[in-house]
Design an enzyme around this catalytic site. Structure first.
Site, PDB file in Angstrom:
ATOM      1  N   ASN A   1       0.864  -1.182   0.000  1.00 57.55           N
ATOM      2  CA  ASN A   1       0.000   0.000   0.000  1.00 57.55           C
ATOM      3  C   ASN A   1       0.904   1.237   0.000  1.00 57.55           C
ATOM      4  OD1 ASN A   1      -1.841   2.011   0.451  1.00 57.55           O
ATOM      5  ND2 ASN A   1      -2.300   1.418   2.573  1.00 57.55           N
TER       6      ASN A   1
ATOM      7  N   HIS B   1      -9.286   0.884   5.014  1.00 54.19           N
ATOM      8  CA  HIS B   1      -7.991   1.100   5.670  1.00 54.19           C
ATOM      9  C   HIS B   1      -8.174   2.030   6.875  1.00 54.19           C
ATOM     10  CE1 HIS B   1      -3.861   2.308   6.385  1.00 54.19           C
ATOM     11  NE2 HIS B   1      -3.517   1.207   5.738  1.00 54.19           N
TER      12      HIS B   1
ATOM     13  N   GLU C   1      -6.537   4.423   7.935  1.00 53.91           N
ATOM     14  CA  GLU C   1      -6.354   5.864   7.673  1.00 53.91           C
ATOM     15  C   GLU C   1      -7.607   6.455   7.044  1.00 53.91           C
ATOM     16  OE1 GLU C   1      -2.679   5.373   5.550  1.00 53.91           O
ATOM     17  OE2 GLU C   1      -1.743   4.730   7.419  1.00 53.91           O
TER      18      GLU C   1
ATOM     19  N   GLY D   1       2.869  -1.322   4.299  1.00 56.15           N
ATOM     20  CA  GLY D   1       2.911   0.109   4.020  1.00 56.15           C
ATOM     21  C   GLY D   1       4.335   0.552   3.747  1.00 56.15           C
ATOM     22  N   GLY D   2       4.978   1.105   4.774  1.00 60.53           N
ATOM     23  CA  GLY D   2       6.306   1.703   4.631  1.00 60.53           C
ATOM     24  C   GLY D   2       7.303   0.860   3.849  1.00 60.53           C
TER      25      GLY D   2
HETATM   26  C1  PEP Z   1      -0.648  -0.152   6.042  1.00 56.67           C
HETATM   27  O1  PEP Z   1      -0.664   1.008   5.679  1.00 56.67           O
HETATM   28  O2  PEP Z   1      -1.580  -0.907   5.720  1.00 56.67           O
HETATM   29  C2  PEP Z   1       0.481  -0.617   6.852  1.00 56.67           C
HETATM   30  C3  PEP Z   1       0.436  -1.818   7.362  1.00 56.67           C
HETATM   31  O3  PEP Z   1       1.518   0.251   7.018  1.00 56.67           O
HETATM   32  P1  PEP Z   1       2.962  -0.076   7.688  1.00 56.67           P
HETATM   33  O4  PEP Z   1       3.435  -1.354   7.069  1.00 56.67           O
HETATM   34  O5  PEP Z   1       3.809   1.099   7.330  1.00 56.67           O
HETATM   35  O6  PEP Z   1       2.715  -0.218   9.153  1.00 56.67           O
END
Ligand code: PEP
Length: 249
Positions: free
Chosen positions: A9, A94, A96, A233-234
């Protein structure tokens, strides 16, 4: 056999040039996998990304969509618009979106319906906040998120739904649920699904874990029996890290 999936993502990161660079790097890192691999670039880069990866095993997916077919919803994108450029899968719910854009279970149920009616596959995200975990309510919060947005569906709809358990306290924080915490919750989710839809359906649904999955913890998390992959994510913004996670299977 459930599908193993690793989905990146990208959130609101990468302009067009950066998107092209990262896709080139991903192609270089790619080797044939059993796991399905997906990336979710921003809306402005979806078409370009889709075309670049058209004949490639890496699937380009969307981060969000509106529930309406069309109309006066400035700034929004519909399921049929995504379909029209070849997108097959969309992330919904999600944390966010829930936190910053006030998406409720009720709204998400409408998005789920619209996605399925348009033949899109869904990665449906949910997860508890830190306060829920601390007060011991994490299972009931997750249960109600799933029930409110998905339990109006027939069992057959779950052929097109992947679940992503993402504890909010672990997203982008560097804090990861322990492999045992992830397994316990995934087993609970599967039991909740089995109670409503039966064991066969619940055993067929892929449940991904999301929340600070990195190359150094992916193997242990993915090694748990009810964890079928990850929403990343990151670490998905770096081709080497992303493929180190994919290769953790
Ligand atoms: C995400 O945005 O779904 C996520 C899991 O981010 P991160 O891996 O950065 O925690």
């Amino acid at each position: 056999m459930r599908k193993q999936i690793v989905a990146g993502n990208w959130k609101m990161n990468n302009d067009l040039a950066q998107t092209e660079t990262l896709i080139t790097e991903l192609k270089m890192q790619y080797s044939p996998q059993d796991a399905e691999i997906m990336i979710a670039p921003s809306f402005t880069n979806l078409w370009q990304s889709f075309n670049t990866l058209k004949d490639h095993a890496i699937e380009v997916i969307a981060q969000n969509m509106h529930f309406a077919e069309s109309g006066a919803y400035t700034g929004e994108v519909s399921a049929s618009m995504l379909k029209s450029i070849g997108i097959q899968t969309v992330i919904l719910g999600h944390s966010e979106r829930r936190a910053f854009f006030y998406e409720t279970d009720e709204l998400l149920a409408k998005k789920v319906n619209a996605a399925l009616q348009n033949g899109l596959r869904i990665i449906f995200c949910f997860g508890e906040e830190l306060k829920d975990r601390k007060s011991g309510n994490h299972e009931s919060v997750v249960e109600s998120q799933i029930k409110n947005a998905l339990f109006h569906l027939e069992a057959s709809a779950f052929e097109n739904i992947v679940l992503a358990y993402e504890p909010v306290w672990a997203i982008g924080t560097g804090e990861t649920a322990s492999p045992e915490q992830a397994q316990d919750m995934h087993a609970f989710i599967r039991k909740t699904l089995a109670n409503k839809y039966g064991k066969e359906t619940s055993e067929s649904i892929s449940i991904l874990y999301g929340g600070s999955v990195k190359p150094n913890n992916a193997k242990e998390i993915f090694g748990k029996p009810d964890v079928d992959g990850g929403l990343i994510g990151g670490a998905s913004l770096n081709a080497e890290d992303f493929f180190a996670i994919v290769n953790a299977f």
